[in-house]
Scaffold this active site. Structure first.
Site, PDB file in Angstrom:
ATOM      1  N   ASN A   1       0.852  -1.209   0.000  1.00 21.55           N
ATOM      2  CA  ASN A   1       0.000   0.000   0.000  1.00 21.55           C
ATOM      3  C   ASN A   1       0.875   1.242   0.000  1.00 21.55           C
ATOM      4  O   ASN A   1       0.588   2.235  -0.664  1.00 21.55           O
ATOM      5  CB  ASN A   1      -0.905   0.034   1.233  1.00 21.55           C
TER       6      ASN A   1
ATOM      7  N   THR B   1     -23.895  36.049 -28.223  1.00 21.56           N
ATOM      8  CA  THR B   1     -24.497  35.390 -27.061  1.00 21.56           C
ATOM      9  C   THR B   1     -25.626  34.542 -27.620  1.00 21.56           C
ATOM     10  O   THR B   1     -26.233  34.926 -28.631  1.00 21.56           O
ATOM     11  CB  THR B   1     -25.051  36.395 -26.031  1.00 21.56           C
ATOM     12  N   HIS B   2     -25.893  33.409 -27.042  1.00 19.40           N
ATOM     13  CA  HIS B   2     -26.864  32.431 -27.596  1.00 19.40           C
ATOM     14  C   HIS B   2     -26.484  32.063 -29.027  1.00 19.40           C
ATOM     15  O   HIS B   2     -27.351  31.706 -29.824  1.00 19.40           O
ATOM     16  CB  HIS B   2     -28.294  32.993 -27.584  1.00 19.40           C
TER      17      HIS B   2
ATOM     18  N   SER C   1     -12.878  12.033 -46.065  1.00 14.63           N
ATOM     19  CA  SER C   1     -13.945  11.037 -46.035  1.00 14.63           C
ATOM     20  C   SER C   1     -13.591   9.951 -47.026  1.00 14.63           C
ATOM     21  O   SER C   1     -12.950  10.210 -48.049  1.00 14.63           O
ATOM     22  CB  SER C   1     -15.263  11.701 -46.413  1.00 14.63           C
TER      23      SER C   1
ATOM     24  N   ASN D   1     -12.502  17.408 -42.621  1.00 15.38           N
ATOM     25  CA  ASN D   1     -13.266  17.434 -41.372  1.00 15.38           C
ATOM     26  C   ASN D   1     -12.410  17.823 -40.163  1.00 15.38           C
ATOM     27  O   ASN D   1     -11.253  17.424 -40.074  1.00 15.38           O
ATOM     28  CB  ASN D   1     -13.887  16.058 -41.126  1.00 15.38           C
TER      29      ASN D   1
ATOM     30  N   TYR E   1      -6.780   1.113   4.072  1.00 13.17           N
ATOM     31  CA  TYR E   1      -6.640   0.614   2.696  1.00 13.17           C
ATOM     32  C   TYR E   1      -7.789  -0.324   2.361  1.00 13.17           C
ATOM     33  O   TYR E   1      -8.182  -1.162   3.175  1.00 13.17           O
ATOM     34  CB  TYR E   1      -5.309  -0.136   2.509  1.00 13.17           C
TER      35      TYR E   1
ATOM     36  N   GLN F   1      -7.432   0.005  -5.896  1.00 16.96           N
ATOM     37  CA  GLN F   1      -6.711  -0.433  -7.097  1.00 16.96           C
ATOM     38  C   GLN F   1      -7.428   0.054  -8.355  1.00 16.96           C
ATOM     39  O   GLN F   1      -6.792   0.368  -9.353  1.00 16.96           O
ATOM     40  CB  GLN F   1      -6.627  -1.956  -7.086  1.00 16.96           C
TER      41      GLN F   1
ATOM     42  N   LYS G   1      -6.668   3.342 -10.355  1.00 19.54           N
ATOM     43  CA  LYS G   1      -5.432   3.499 -11.123  1.00 19.54           C
ATOM     44  C   LYS G   1      -5.707   3.721 -12.615  1.00 19.54           C
ATOM     45  O   LYS G   1      -5.136   4.618 -13.234  1.00 19.54           O
ATOM     46  CB  LYS G   1      -4.564   2.253 -10.901  1.00 19.54           C
TER      47      LYS G   1
HETATM   48  N1  ARG Z   1      -2.210  -3.503  -6.725  1.00 23.86           N
HETATM   49  C1  ARG Z   1      -2.553  -3.058  -5.435  1.00 23.86           C
HETATM   50  C2  ARG Z   1      -3.285  -1.709  -5.494  1.00 23.86           C
HETATM   51  O1  ARG Z   1      -3.195  -1.052  -6.491  1.00 23.86           O
HETATM   52  C3  ARG Z   1      -1.310  -2.933  -4.621  1.00 23.86           C
HETATM   53  C4  ARG Z   1      -1.584  -2.933  -3.146  1.00 23.86           C
HETATM   54  C5  ARG Z   1      -2.039  -4.245  -2.698  1.00 23.86           C
HETATM   55  N2  ARG Z   1      -2.265  -4.198  -1.294  1.00 23.86           N
HETATM   56  C6  ARG Z   1      -2.994  -5.103  -0.633  1.00 23.86           C
HETATM   57  N3  ARG Z   1      -3.150  -4.919   0.636  1.00 23.86           N
HETATM   58  N4  ARG Z   1      -3.538  -6.121  -1.248  1.00 23.86           N
HETATM   59  O2  ARG Z   1      -3.942  -1.327  -4.577  1.00 23.86           O
END
Ligand code: ARG
Length: 461
Positions: free
Chosen positions: A115, A160-161, A283, A291, A323, A328, A331
């Site tokens: 983490n 405007t508009h 096109s 375009n 956590y 995850q 990401k």
């Molecule tokens: N891939 C995990 C994430 O993005 C990494 C951390 C995993 N931690 C855990 N306690 N399982 O969160």
């Protein structure tokens, strides 16, 4: 039941492993370098920790760092692999270090958790991405300001508009879009500052019974300071992504409005601008087509970035403290939002700096009715109360013929009006962002070079 696939952290059923690792095997590829950098700082700090027997001697620390630099080099050559059983980049790096260094590799995870690692990786990744984006956005604002200044006396109907409203200039139009980006840059700099704090040393979110030095790792990595509370440090994951994505959404909304203007103004019915054909797409069936797809995709991708922000806030909403694996899933939208915004701000610059301006079409758009308010205010100057002047102008539309739109627009000289634009002050705001980016980039690269013992990012002595 099968015993499952062997990983560094237990035997896991292959389907569960695949489901829980999700997209990490691919997404974490962009985190390989920052993961190695984070580990270099952690190991350096461990080697300095006051213990009766040091965890790493200074020589051993150098060996680990050299191996980390090798992993970065392997990765750049396409030779570093995150395997299914690794689940993510963190265990892939630990596995590789252990394979190459034996027991030394097995010691690197002392006093930290994944983490910790993912949180610090994402902040380093975000720092690099935000510096690039700050620069591109400031450059884009400068492109618009240059265009605005070059065309500060080219007439354009203010709308405007979308209806013709008042005489105005191309300079006012372009520098309005520029100033919007300059304000967005202030938000982005604040997001950068929020990101510039080290979460490392939180471990699983509750600290460790070792005399770790969080200020030291923060400094080694070039962060402004550590996040203080270790539980908050773990909870700040997602929060930081969310803040950044909200600012990215704002940038995309700003450029999305410019894009929508452009789509209208390159239409033959307006004909204000022409895009060089290299920046249009054709096109497959209609030979004549040119375009403005870039602007259409900018418009669509502003929704995409907004949805990335919503995906992250949706995950955070209702999440308890500490956590949670849900994090995850922040990401992918985080990385996607950064990529889309950067690509958009970058691709638009050459388009906007090579626009062909059709001054006669712009002038033709300045139809007589747009002078109505000016005429009413002239009557006011002669002592007529405004509402009476308004009614008179409405009743005598023919009295508006024959005016010059540039003269009319430039007569508005108060602050920020077509004749009162302070281009120098606007330009200074863009330049000061670029100075900030230059300073921060040099500082960051110096810190990481010092940490790795080789020049970063080039990785040469
Ligand atoms: N891939 C995990 C994430 O993005 C990494 C951390 C995993 N931690 C855990 N306690 N399982 O969160």
């Amino acid at each position: 039941m099968k015993r499952g696939e062997k990983t560094l952290v237990g035997q896991i059923d292959p389907a569960v492993l695949a489901y829980t690792a999700g997209e990490d095997m691919q997404l974490d590829r962009v985190l390989v370098e920052v993961d190695c950098i984070g580990t270099a700082a952690h190991v350096t700090m461990l080697s300095e920790m006051p213990l009766p027997t040091p965890l790493f001697t200074s020589v051993e620390k150098d060996q680990v760092i050299a191996a980390l630099v090798e992993i970065i080099r392997d990765h750049r050559r396409g030779h570093f692999e995150i395997q299914a059983a690794d689940q993510d980049v963190h265990l892939a790096v630990e596995r590789t270090l252990t394979k190459r260094l034996g027991d030394l590799g097995k010691r690197v995870h002392t006093g930290r958790s994944r983490n910790d690692q993912v949180a610090v990786d994402l902040r380093l990744f975000a720092k690099e991405q935000l510096l690039l984006l700050l620069r591109e956005t400031a450059d884009f604002a400068k492109v618009l300001l240059t265009f605005a200044e070059q065309h500060k006396e080219v007439p354009m109907a203010g709308r405007t508009h979308l209806q013709p409203a008042m005489p105005s200039t191309l300079g006012l139009w372009a520098s309005a879009h520029a100033e919007s980006l300059l304000d967005d840059l202030e938000l982005l700099q604040e997001a950068y500052r929020q990101n510039d704090r080290s979460p490392l040393g939180s471990a699983a979110g509750y600290g460790v019974p070792l005399p770790i030095d969080r200020a030291r790792t923060s400094d080694l990595l070039g962060f402004a300071r550590p996040i203080h509370n270790v539980l908050y440090a773990s909870m700040a994951r997602g929060r930081c992504e969310n803040i950044i994505l909200m600012v990215l959404s704002q940038i995309m909304l700003s450029v999305g409005r410019l894009a929508e203007d452009m789509i209208l103004y390159v239409m033959p019915e307006f004909g204000y601008f022409r895009l060089p054909s290299a920046y249009c797409t054709g096109s497959s069936i209609m030979p004549q087509k040119q375009n403005p797809d870039v602007f259409e995709l900018t418009r669509a991708r502003s929704s995409d970035v907004l949805s990335c922000a919503l995906r992250v806030s949706g995950i955070l909403k209702g999440l308890p403290g500490g956590y949670q694996r849900d994090l995850q899933e922040t990401k992918a939208p985080f990385m996607e939002g950064l990529r889309l915004t950067y690509d958009t701000v970058k691709v638009l610059q050459p388009l906007m700096s090579s626009l062909e301006v059709n001054e006669s079409a712009l002038r033709a758009g300045c139809i007589a009715e747009i002078f109505a308010t000016d005429r009413a205010l002239e009557l006011v100057a002669d002592g007529v109360p405004f509402r009476d002047a308004y009614d008179r102008v409405k009743a005598e539309p023919d009295a508006l013929e024959g005016r010059d739109p540039v003269m009319a627009a430039m007569q508005k000289q108060h602050e920020g009006a077509p004749g009162g634009l302070d281009f120098a002050a606007l330009r200074k705001r863009a330049e000061s962002t670029i100075d900030f980016v230059n300073r921060e980039t040099v500082c960051y690269h110096e810190k990481i070079s010092m940490l790795l013992g080789v020049g970063y990012p080039v990785l040469e002595k």
